[in-house]
Scaffold this active site. Structure first.
Site, PDB file in Angstrom:
ATOM      1  N   LYS A 183       0.852  -1.203   0.000  1.00  6.85           N
ATOM      2  CA  LYS A 183       0.000   0.000   0.000  1.00  6.85           C
ATOM      3  C   LYS A 183       0.887   1.253   0.000  1.00  6.85           C
ATOM      4  O   LYS A 183       2.103   1.156   0.253  1.00  6.85           O
ATOM      5  CB  LYS A 183      -0.908  -0.023   1.231  1.00  6.85           C
ATOM      6  CG  LYS A 183      -0.155   0.051   2.554  1.00  6.85           C
ATOM      7  CD  LYS A 183      -1.083  -0.207   3.740  1.00  6.85           C
ATOM      8  CE  LYS A 183      -0.310  -0.145   5.036  1.00  6.85           C
ATOM      9  NZ  LYS A 183      -1.109  -0.635   6.176  1.00  6.85           N
ATOM     10  N   ARG A 219     -10.443  -0.302  14.861  1.00  3.61           N
ATOM     11  CA  ARG A 219     -10.476   0.398  13.571  1.00  3.61           C
ATOM     12  C   ARG A 219     -11.490  -0.377  12.736  1.00  3.61           C
ATOM     13  O   ARG A 219     -12.606  -0.570  13.185  1.00  3.61           O
ATOM     14  CB  ARG A 219      -9.055   0.395  12.980  1.00  3.61           C
ATOM     15  CG  ARG A 219      -8.794   1.434  11.944  1.00  3.61           C
ATOM     16  CD  ARG A 219      -7.318   1.512  11.551  1.00  3.61           C
ATOM     17  NE  ARG A 219      -6.822   0.291  10.928  1.00  3.61           N
ATOM     18  CZ  ARG A 219      -5.578   0.130  10.459  1.00  3.61           C
ATOM     19  NH1 ARG A 219      -4.719   1.132  10.543  1.00  3.61           N
ATOM     20  NH2 ARG A 219      -5.186  -0.979   9.899  1.00  3.61           N
ATOM     21  N   HIS A 277      -5.696  -7.297  13.045  1.00  5.31           N
ATOM     22  CA  HIS A 277      -4.514  -6.427  13.022  1.00  5.31           C
ATOM     23  C   HIS A 277      -4.116  -6.063  14.450  1.00  5.31           C
ATOM     24  O   HIS A 277      -4.955  -5.717  15.264  1.00  5.31           O
ATOM     25  CB  HIS A 277      -4.847  -5.159  12.218  1.00  5.31           C
ATOM     26  CG  HIS A 277      -3.645  -4.364  11.812  1.00  5.31           C
ATOM     27  ND1 HIS A 277      -2.541  -4.929  11.212  1.00  5.31           N
ATOM     28  CD2 HIS A 277      -3.375  -3.038  11.906  1.00  5.31           C
ATOM     29  CE1 HIS A 277      -1.647  -3.982  10.962  1.00  5.31           C
ATOM     30  NE2 HIS A 277      -2.126  -2.829  11.374  1.00  5.31           N
ATOM     31  N   ARG A 298       2.003 -10.997   7.153  1.00  5.90           N
ATOM     32  CA  ARG A 298       1.539  -9.809   6.422  1.00  5.90           C
ATOM     33  C   ARG A 298       2.421  -8.591   6.710  1.00  5.90           C
ATOM     34  O   ARG A 298       1.941  -7.549   7.147  1.00  5.90           O
ATOM     35  CB  ARG A 298       0.106  -9.548   6.875  1.00  5.90           C
ATOM     36  CG  ARG A 298      -0.790  -8.874   5.853  1.00  5.90           C
ATOM     37  CD  ARG A 298      -2.218  -8.804   6.371  1.00  5.90           C
ATOM     38  NE  ARG A 298      -2.361  -8.033   7.584  1.00  5.90           N
ATOM     39  CZ  ARG A 298      -2.994  -8.429   8.693  1.00  5.90           C
ATOM     40  NH1 ARG A 298      -3.563  -9.604   8.764  1.00  5.90           N
ATOM     41  NH2 ARG A 298      -3.052  -7.632   9.751  1.00  5.90           N
ATOM     42  N   TYR A 313      13.000  31.270   6.989  1.00  2.00           N
ATOM     43  CA  TYR A 313      11.724  31.802   7.487  1.00  2.00           C
ATOM     44  C   TYR A 313      11.707  31.825   9.011  1.00  2.00           C
ATOM     45  O   TYR A 313      12.178  30.890   9.665  1.00  2.00           O
ATOM     46  CB  TYR A 313      10.564  30.901   7.041  1.00  2.00           C
ATOM     47  CG  TYR A 313      10.203  30.995   5.579  1.00  2.00           C
ATOM     48  CD1 TYR A 313       9.766  32.196   5.016  1.00  2.00           C
ATOM     49  CD2 TYR A 313      10.264  29.860   4.769  1.00  2.00           C
ATOM     50  CE1 TYR A 313       9.411  32.253   3.675  1.00  2.00           C
ATOM     51  CE2 TYR A 313       9.908  29.913   3.434  1.00  2.00           C
ATOM     52  CZ  TYR A 313       9.479  31.123   2.889  1.00  2.00           C
ATOM     53  OH  TYR A 313       9.126  31.184   1.573  1.00  2.00           O
ATOM     54  N   CYS A 368      12.135  24.841   4.233  1.00  5.33           N
ATOM     55  CA  CYS A 368      11.205  25.525   3.340  1.00  5.33           C
ATOM     56  C   CYS A 368      10.504  24.500   2.445  1.00  5.33           C
ATOM     57  O   CYS A 368      10.781  23.309   2.527  1.00  5.33           O
ATOM     58  CB  CYS A 368      11.945  26.544   2.477  1.00  5.33           C
ATOM     59  SG  CYS A 368      13.040  27.630   3.407  1.00  5.33           S
ATOM     60  N   MET A 369       9.636  24.967   1.573  1.00  2.00           N
ATOM     61  CA  MET A 369       8.892  24.048   0.710  1.00  2.00           C
ATOM     62  C   MET A 369       9.826  23.260  -0.209  1.00  2.00           C
ATOM     63  O   MET A 369       9.669  22.051  -0.377  1.00  2.00           O
ATOM     64  CB  MET A 369       7.870  24.820  -0.126  1.00  2.00           C
ATOM     65  CG  MET A 369       6.945  23.931  -0.919  1.00  2.00           C
ATOM     66  SD  MET A 369       5.782  24.841  -1.942  1.00  2.00           S
ATOM     67  CE  MET A 369       4.639  25.466  -0.726  1.00  2.00           C
ATOM     68  N   ASP A 370      10.786  23.952  -0.803  1.00  2.15           N
ATOM     69  CA  ASP A 370      11.623  23.326  -1.832  1.00  2.15           C
ATOM     70  C   ASP A 370      13.096  23.263  -1.480  1.00  2.15           C
ATOM     71  O   ASP A 370      13.888  22.738  -2.257  1.00  2.15           O
ATOM     72  CB  ASP A 370      11.479  24.104  -3.141  1.00  2.15           C
ATOM     73  CG  ASP A 370      10.036  24.394  -3.459  1.00  2.15           C
ATOM     74  OD1 ASP A 370       9.255  23.426  -3.496  1.00  2.15           O
ATOM     75  OD2 ASP A 370       9.675  25.571  -3.616  1.00  2.15           O
TER      76      ASP A 370
HETATM   77  C1  LIG Z   1      -0.329  -1.541   6.912  1.00  4.65           C
HETATM   78  C2  LIG Z   1      -0.849  -2.845   7.343  1.00  4.65           C
HETATM   79  C3  LIG Z   1       0.016  -3.928   7.519  1.00  4.65           C
HETATM   80  C4  LIG Z   1       1.519  -3.803   7.455  1.00  4.65           C
HETATM   81  O1  LIG Z   1       1.983  -3.209   8.634  1.00  4.65           O
HETATM   82  P1  LIG Z   1       3.553  -3.149   8.955  1.00  4.65           P
HETATM   83  O2  LIG Z   1       3.618  -2.622  10.317  1.00  4.65           O
HETATM   84  O3  LIG Z   1       4.138  -2.204   7.945  1.00  4.65           O
HETATM   85  O4  LIG Z   1       4.067  -4.514   8.794  1.00  4.65           O
HETATM   86  C5  LIG Z   1      -0.533  -5.161   7.813  1.00  4.65           C
HETATM   87  N1  LIG Z   1      -1.877  -5.296   7.937  1.00  4.65           N
HETATM   88  C6  LIG Z   1      -2.737  -4.277   7.804  1.00  4.65           C
HETATM   89  C7  LIG Z   1      -4.190  -4.505   7.983  1.00  4.65           C
HETATM   90  C8  LIG Z   1      -2.251  -3.006   7.534  1.00  4.65           C
HETATM   91  O5  LIG Z   1      -3.098  -1.995   7.411  1.00  4.65           O
END
Ligand SMILES: *Cc1c(COP(=O)(O)O)cnc(C)c1O
Length: 375
Positions: free
Chosen positions: A39, A137, A171, A231, A272, A319-321
């Site tokens: 992701k 969540r 999770h 995962r 800044y 700064c931004m850049d």
């Molecule tokens: C992002 C995510 C992971 C991976 O988490 P890490 O800490 O980067 O290993 C695994 N499962 C779910 C549901 C996530 O959202």
């Protein structure tokens, strides 16, 4: 990348991604599947490139956050199974099925919507059930008083027409953090997850082929949670192996260059807000990287970058850049010289700690303007 620009870039070490994959894989018992979390553009490393590597290496599954991320991979030619961890509106069930994308089901209401759409199309949507065991969540709430209703809803969701439940997952919220309390919490989440699976399967109406819960923290700290698939995300990119157990290698090096160098007398205000004032004759470099490139502004004045011959303290507001760094006493550094913001010489934790954040956020923040250079 247009080599002549030489502004800022992110080097991505594909060999290190392979190395990390193999190192983690070597820890898994036979038969345990490997899902690579790609992701957020593979935590900034380039989702398609990382997915191609994982596919070549023989990983079993990929996970993304949303439909657009999944489609990018399918359109890029990725054939392996892809799980969307977040929600997808029911209007896109047709697209999910067409592109053979697995969708997470997080509650009965969503399951009913998905089922209705899939049935209307006369097709089947592949799903994984998400259980909320304490992250609070997404997921079917199953803790304490919610257990029976949660399990009943999961079973109901799994037996709806048009849905094929392939897996179930949860999770962890503190699997990457030390301490007895965190250990107890993680093990409680895991025990609840197992109880939910047991109760759901006891009905005889469903059996989950792929049970998974081990994120990076759990892959390192809780081998007992591997079940049918792990995962990891962060771990794959070479971070989060706090115990050094896997000997992983960071896969990204963020590099910028010196645009110009000027000498300021003592008492000169820089950037800044005038938050930095030189206290000596200072050889100050202007670096071609700012918060629009992903450098956290919160790290202003609190960290150093690696340069030839040593380390250059960053001075004044980012700064931004651009931002400024003190190159006094670093004669090897000239206009055009490379500056490592993070990488092998300068740990990403130097920057994330300074910004009060975590490496995850820094990796994801490296912006589109920064070309990825694959090594
Ligand atoms: C992002 C995510 C992971 C991976 O988490 P890490 O800490 O980067 O290993 C695994 N499962 C779910 C549901 C996530 O959202």
């Amino acid at each position: 990348m247009d080599d002549l620009q030489k502004r800022s870039w992110a080097e991505i070490f594909t060999d290190s991604i392979r190395h990390n994959y193999r190192a983690i894989r070597a820890e898994l018992p036979e038969g345990c599947r490997f899902l690579g979390v790609v992701k957020a553009d593979a935590y900034g490393h380039g989702a398609l490139r990382v997915s191609q590597i994982l596919e070549e290496e023989g990983a079993d599954y990929l996970a993304v956050s949303c439909l657009d991320e999944a489609l990018e991979l399918r359109r890029g030619g990725i054939r392996m199974p892809i799980l969307i961890l977040g929600h997808t509106p029911k209007e896109y069930v047709r697209v999910l099925i067409e592109y053979d994308i697995t969708q997470t089901v997080t509650c009965l209401a969503k399951a009913l919507e998905f089922s209705e759409e899939a049935s209307r199309l006369g097709k089947t949507l592949k799903t994984h059930i998400k259980v909320d065991t304490g992250m609070s969540r997404l997921g079917f709430l199953c803790e304490g008083e919610h257990f029976e209703e949660g399990v009943a809803n999961i079973v109901a969701a799994c037996t709806l027409p048009g849905l094929e439940t392939e897996g179930i997952f949860t999770h962890f919220s503190v699997s990457d953090e030390d301490g007895n309390e965190n250990r107890a919490y993680t093990l409680k989440q895991f025990a609840l997850f197992l109880s939910v699976i047991e109760a759901a399967e006891e009905t005889g109406k469903i059996r989950f082929a792929i049970r998974h819960c081990a994120n990076s923290g759990a892959v390192v700290n809780y081998p007992e949670t591997y079940l049918d698939m792990v995962r990891p995300g962060l771990l794959l990119y070479g971070y989060g192996d706090t115990s050094g157990r896997f000997g992983l290698k960071p896969c990204m090096r963020l590099v910028t260059t010196v645009s110009t160098i000027k000498y300021y007398s003592s008492g000169t205000d820089v950037s800044y807000g005038r938050h930095y004032t030189t206290d000596k004759l200072t050889r100050m470099g202007v670096l071609a990287i700012g918060y629009a490139d992903g450098l956290p502004r919160a790290s202003s004045g609190k960290c150093s970058y690696a340069v030839a011959g040593g380390s250059a303290p960053q001075c004044g507001s980012i700064c931004m850049d651009m931002c400024m760094a003190d190159l006094t006493g670093l004669p090897e550094v000239d206009v055009g010289s490379e500056v490592e913001v993070f990488g092998e010489k300068n740990s990403i934790y130097e920057i994330s700690d300074a910004a009060g954040t975590i490496p995850y956020e820094l990796l994801c923040a490296v912006s589109k303007r920064v070309p990825r250079v694959y090594k």
